[in-house]
Design a protein around this motif. Structure first.
Motif, PDB file in Angstrom:
ATOM      1  N   SER A   1       0.993  -0.921  -0.092  1.00  0.00           N
ATOM      2  CA  SER A   1      -0.184   0.506   0.282  1.00  0.00           C
ATOM      3  C   SER A   1       0.300   1.508   0.061  1.00  0.00           C
ATOM      4  O   SER A   1       2.437   1.084   0.370  1.00  0.00           O
ATOM      5  CB  SER A   1      -0.600  -0.173   1.590  1.00  0.00           C
ATOM      6  OG  SER A   1      -1.689  -0.736   1.330  1.00  0.00           O
TER       7      SER A   1
ATOM      8  N   ARG B   1       0.332   5.880   0.301  1.00  0.00           N
ATOM      9  CA  ARG B   1      -0.354   6.987   0.389  1.00  0.00           C
ATOM     10  C   ARG B   1      -0.094   7.937  -0.016  1.00  0.00           C
ATOM     11  O   ARG B   1       0.544   8.886   0.128  1.00  0.00           O
ATOM     12  CB  ARG B   1      -1.055   7.160   1.787  1.00  0.00           C
ATOM     13  CG  ARG B   1      -2.545   8.312   1.599  1.00  0.00           C
ATOM     14  CD  ARG B   1      -2.787   8.410   3.417  1.00  0.00           C
ATOM     15  NE  ARG B   1      -2.511   9.610   4.011  1.00  0.00           N
ATOM     16  CZ  ARG B   1      -3.378  10.459   4.854  1.00  0.00           C
ATOM     17  NH1 ARG B   1      -4.225   9.950   4.632  1.00  0.00           N
ATOM     18  NH2 ARG B   1      -2.011  10.737   5.602  1.00  0.00           N
TER      19      ARG B   1
ATOM     20  N   GLN C   1      -5.412   6.693  -0.974  1.00  0.00           N
ATOM     21  CA  GLN C   1      -4.949   5.834  -0.506  1.00  0.00           C
ATOM     22  C   GLN C   1      -5.024   4.338  -1.915  1.00  0.00           C
ATOM     23  O   GLN C   1      -6.097   4.420  -2.143  1.00  0.00           O
ATOM     24  CB  GLN C   1      -6.000   5.576   0.460  1.00  0.00           C
ATOM     25  CG  GLN C   1      -5.888   4.073   1.147  1.00  0.00           C
ATOM     26  CD  GLN C   1      -4.523   4.481   1.944  1.00  0.00           C
ATOM     27  OE1 GLN C   1      -3.553   5.161   2.591  1.00  0.00           O
ATOM     28  NE2 GLN C   1      -3.291   3.280   1.786  1.00  0.00           N
TER      29      GLN C   1
END
Length: 125
Positions: A16, A18, A81
């Protein structure tokens, strides 16, 4: 309006990141905002968009369910995100603002008036 994107980097597939895009100018909160991306040798493409209030969002099919766009008008910042990243998400990501007042949000790259400088996202397999 000046836009400054940040938060890109190198991440493994499944990871991930952001992204953030900070804006100058008092009119930021009035504008629909979008994220676009451009991979090497490809045209810039739509990723996600959000209305001025943040009440509605829209996503490209390729990122739906994995990416989330949001905004904080008090901080003049829009976020992206990105979860469950894939190698095909590798690109330079750009934030943009639509000052026309025509749309709640739009996927049309030509409708955006202000652009950030881009931030590189690289997803390794």
């Amino acid at each position: 309006v000046q836009l400054q994107a940040s938060g890109g980097g190198l991440v493994q597939a499944g990871g991930s990141l952001r992204l953030s895009c900070a804006a100058s100018g008092s009119t930021f909160s009035r504008y629909p905002l979008g994220w676009f991306r451009q991979a090497p040798g490809k045209e810039r493409e739509f990723v996600a968009a959000i209305t001025w209030s943040g009440s509605s969002t829209n996503y490209a099919d390729s990122v739906k369910g994995r990416f989330t766009i949001s905004r904080d008008n008090a901080k003049n910042t829009v976020y992206l995100q990105m979860n469950s990243l894939k190698p095909e998400d590798t690109a330079v990501y750009y934030c943009a603002a639509d000052a026309s007042g025509t749309y709640y949000y739009t996927r049309d790259i030509g409708s955006y008036d202000y652009w950030g400088q881009g931030t590189q996202v690289t997803v390794s397999s």
